[in-house]
Scaffold this active site. Structure first.
Site, mmCIF file in Angstrom:
data_model
loop_
_atom_site.group_PDB
_atom_site.id
_atom_site.type_symbol
_atom_site.label_atom_id
_atom_site.label_comp_id
_atom_site.label_asym_id
_atom_site.label_seq_id
_atom_site.Cartn_x
_atom_site.Cartn_y
_atom_site.Cartn_z
ATOM 1 N N ASP A 37 -18.460 95.153 1.958
ATOM 2 C CA ASP A 37 -18.111 93.867 1.559
ATOM 3 C C ASP A 37 -17.231 93.637 0.466
ATOM 4 O O ASP A 37 -17.509 94.625 -0.420
ATOM 5 C CB ASP A 37 -19.491 92.894 1.641
ATOM 6 C CG ASP A 37 -19.141 91.588 2.018
ATOM 7 O OD1 ASP A 37 -19.971 91.125 2.958
ATOM 8 O OD2 ASP A 37 -18.727 90.771 1.224
ATOM 9 N N ASN A 90 -16.046 93.536 11.054
ATOM 10 C CA ASN A 90 -16.730 92.344 11.085
ATOM 11 C C ASN A 90 -16.357 91.106 10.023
ATOM 12 O O ASN A 90 -16.219 89.970 10.625
ATOM 13 C CB ASN A 90 -18.326 92.442 11.021
ATOM 14 C CG ASN A 90 -19.117 91.244 10.683
ATOM 15 O OD1 ASN A 90 -19.281 90.263 11.601
ATOM 16 N ND2 ASN A 90 -19.552 91.073 9.414
ATOM 17 N N TYR A 155 -6.699 80.618 12.610
ATOM 18 C CA TYR A 155 -8.141 81.156 13.133
ATOM 19 C C TYR A 155 -7.974 81.639 14.697
ATOM 20 O O TYR A 155 -8.144 82.825 14.896
ATOM 21 C CB TYR A 155 -9.205 80.241 12.799
ATOM 22 C CG TYR A 155 -10.433 81.040 13.096
ATOM 23 C CD1 TYR A 155 -11.131 81.969 12.209
ATOM 24 C CD2 TYR A 155 -11.262 80.950 14.177
ATOM 25 C CE1 TYR A 155 -12.121 82.408 12.233
ATOM 26 C CE2 TYR A 155 -12.339 81.613 14.538
ATOM 27 C CZ TYR A 155 -13.014 82.354 13.407
ATOM 28 O OH TYR A 155 -13.991 82.981 13.588
ATOM 29 N N LYS A 159 -7.950 85.522 15.918
ATOM 30 C CA LYS A 159 -9.170 86.301 16.627
ATOM 31 C C LYS A 159 -8.622 86.513 18.030
ATOM 32 O O LYS A 159 -9.152 87.501 18.679
ATOM 33 C CB LYS A 159 -10.301 84.797 16.924
ATOM 34 C CG LYS A 159 -10.860 84.812 15.546
ATOM 35 C CD LYS A 159 -11.702 85.974 15.023
ATOM 36 C CE LYS A 159 -12.414 86.065 13.945
ATOM 37 N NZ LYS A 159 -13.036 87.161 13.364
ATOM 38 N N THR A 192 -24.046 80.657 9.932
ATOM 39 C CA THR A 192 -24.007 81.449 8.848
ATOM 40 C C THR A 192 -23.318 80.722 8.007
ATOM 41 O O THR A 192 -22.662 79.609 8.131
ATOM 42 C CB THR A 192 -23.288 82.692 9.245
ATOM 43 O OG1 THR A 192 -21.912 82.164 9.786
ATOM 44 C CG2 THR A 192 -23.678 83.343 10.352
HETATM 45 P P1 NAP Z 1 -20.358 85.171 6.712
HETATM 46 O O1 NAP Z 1 -21.581 85.025 6.607
HETATM 47 O O2 NAP Z 1 -19.274 84.330 5.978
HETATM 48 O O3 NAP Z 1 -20.103 86.764 6.584
HETATM 49 C C1 NAP Z 1 -18.600 87.180 6.336
HETATM 50 C C2 NAP Z 1 -18.704 88.513 5.207
HETATM 51 O O4 NAP Z 1 -17.231 89.040 5.187
HETATM 52 C C3 NAP Z 1 -18.864 87.872 3.862
HETATM 53 O O5 NAP Z 1 -19.986 88.604 3.137
HETATM 54 C C4 NAP Z 1 -17.545 87.687 3.219
HETATM 55 O O6 NAP Z 1 -17.653 87.687 1.659
HETATM 56 C C5 NAP Z 1 -17.186 88.833 3.759
HETATM 57 N N1 NAP Z 1 -15.404 89.068 3.401
HETATM 58 C C6 NAP Z 1 -14.720 87.918 3.276
HETATM 59 N N2 NAP Z 1 -13.477 88.184 3.085
HETATM 60 C C7 NAP Z 1 -13.449 89.703 2.907
HETATM 61 C C8 NAP Z 1 -12.462 90.644 2.510
HETATM 62 N N3 NAP Z 1 -11.403 90.336 2.331
HETATM 63 N N4 NAP Z 1 -13.030 92.053 2.594
HETATM 64 C C9 NAP Z 1 -14.388 92.024 2.873
HETATM 65 N N5 NAP Z 1 -15.379 91.405 3.245
HETATM 66 C C10 NAP Z 1 -14.645 90.050 3.308
HETATM 67 O O7 NAP Z 1 -19.507 85.310 8.199
HETATM 68 P P2 NAP Z 1 -20.059 85.462 9.547
HETATM 69 O O8 NAP Z 1 -20.388 84.109 10.204
HETATM 70 O O9 NAP Z 1 -21.317 86.394 9.587
HETATM 71 O O10 NAP Z 1 -19.063 85.998 10.397
HETATM 72 C C11 NAP Z 1 -18.778 87.386 10.606
HETATM 73 C C12 NAP Z 1 -17.748 87.367 11.519
HETATM 74 O O11 NAP Z 1 -18.024 86.835 12.689
HETATM 75 C C13 NAP Z 1 -16.240 86.831 11.143
HETATM 76 O O12 NAP Z 1 -15.116 87.692 11.583
HETATM 77 C C14 NAP Z 1 -16.291 85.583 12.138
HETATM 78 O O13 NAP Z 1 -14.894 85.129 11.924
HETATM 79 C C15 NAP Z 1 -16.984 86.072 13.300
HETATM 80 N N6 NAP Z 1 -17.365 84.858 14.060
HETATM 81 C C16 NAP Z 1 -18.506 83.983 13.234
HETATM 82 C C17 NAP Z 1 -18.867 82.908 14.097
HETATM 83 C C18 NAP Z 1 -19.914 81.984 13.671
HETATM 84 O O14 NAP Z 1 -20.221 80.980 14.214
HETATM 85 N N7 NAP Z 1 -20.435 82.313 12.465
HETATM 86 C C19 NAP Z 1 -18.567 82.946 15.548
HETATM 87 C C20 NAP Z 1 -17.481 83.498 15.824
HETATM 88 C C21 NAP Z 1 -17.045 84.585 15.335
HETATM 89 P P3 NAP Z 1 -17.755 86.394 0.798
HETATM 90 O O15 NAP Z 1 -18.890 85.669 1.277
HETATM 91 O O16 NAP Z 1 -18.036 87.099 -0.498
HETATM 92 O O17 NAP Z 1 -16.291 85.766 1.097
#
Ligand code: NAP
Length: 260
Positions: A37, A90, A155, A159, A192
């Site tokens: 991360d 991810n 976005y 994606k 999240t």
């Molecule tokens: P999250 O809780 O915000 O987790 C994402 C993690 O990635 C965070 O720990 C973040 O760190 C880290 N990150 C951000 N920029 C980064 C970088 N440059 N290098 C390394 N790590 C980095 O989000 P999530 O909802 O679990 O999302 C995970 C994935 O699922 C993403 O690709 C998102 O687009 C996808 N997704 C999510 C949803 C949803 O509804 N949640 C739906 C569809 C797809 P910081 O917090 O310190 O920035």
């Protein structure tokens, strides 16, 4: 249950949300997990939760947009465990707070592209180089917003790019005779930090977190939002040999969002 016994997995963005739960589930299913991360403390906290539960893990700081970081993550993984079997790309951002279409700049567009799409190219390329003899599974986290419009253009485009990059590399690996499978996962809304934080950037100041949650829930025929565990289970399936005939495919885990 030990569906990924003796496998080594790198999971990016493993400090939070979907990545954290995927790291834990992958470890519960027998894998050694390299949790990466941009925020080392959060990766370390996921890694410690795995170790406390009797699993195997290590945490690394990793900015997925940086080629040098990818090279050191792969190097440290190979030094510690000597092989790589699974990569889950991810890490990602929503782009909330960046300017909308008419005010967007090349810089704001590229911020989203570099974290959500360039990173997946870098990781996928490095994993293919590592796995081309030994084989493996690459799981790229896209979104329902990689299938339909409805988020910001950057976005959606990032994606959508993840979806087709995955298919392209799956085909290329087949042509080259590499035993590597590549698939994308398309979650619906999961509560999240990435989604919760959207509320701070909404035009209507009167919308509360609870209001946002209700609005999003209504879009899912199943009547609830997803959980990180719902998504992690699909990722584990694609990472494991249970899906050995699945490549170039897209797994939609969205409570019916895209069925309407
Ligand atoms: P999250 O809780 O915000 O987790 C994402 C993690 O990635 C965070 O720990 C973040 O760190 C880290 N990150 C951000 N920029 C980064 C970088 N440059 N290098 C390394 N790590 C980095 O989000 P999530 O909802 O679990 O999302 C995970 C994935 O699922 C993403 O690709 C998102 O687009 C996808 N997704 C999510 C949803 C949803 O509804 N949640 C739906 C569809 C797809 P910081 O917090 O310190 O920035």
């Amino acid at each position: 249950m030990n569906r990924v016994d003796n496998k080594v997995a790198i999971i990016t963005g493993g400090g939070s949300g979907i990545g954290a739960r995927t790291s834990q589930l992958m470890a519960e299913a027998g894998a050694t997990v390299v949790v990466t991360d941009i925020n080392f403390e959060s990766a370390e906290s996921t890694s410690q939760s795995i170790i406390a539960a009797g699993g195997k893990a290590m945490a690394l700081r990793h900015d997925v947009t940086m080629n040098d970081d990818w090279e050191s993550v792969i190097e440290e993984t190979m030094l510690a465990y000597h092989h790589l079997d699974i990569l889950v790309n991810n890490a990602g951002i929503s782009g909330a707070g960046l300017p909308p279409l008419e005010e967007a700049t090349l810089e704001s567009w590229q911020t989203v592209m570099s974290i959500n799409l360039d990173s997946v190219f870098l990781g996928t390329q490095k994993a293919v180089l590592c796995m081309k003899e030994s084989g493996g599974s690459i799981v790229n986290i896209s979104s329902i917003m990689g299938l339909v419009g409805g988020a910001g253009p950057a976005y959606n485009a990032s994606k959508g790019g993840v979806r087709l990059l995955s298919k392209s590399v799956a085909v290329k690996c087949g042509e080259m005779g590499y035993p590597i499978r590549v698939n994308s996962v398309h979650p619906g809304y999961v509560w999240t930090p990435l989604v919760r934080n959207i509320v701070e950037h909404m035009e209507d100041d009167n919308i509360t977190e609870e209001g946002l949650r209700e609005m999003l829930t209504e879009k899912h025929p199943i009547g609830r939002l997803g959980t990180p565990d719902d998504i992690a289970r699909g990722i584990l399936f694609l990472a494991s040999d249970d899906s050995s005939f699945i490549t170039g495919s897209e797994l939609v885990i969205d409570g019916g969002y895209t069925a309407i």
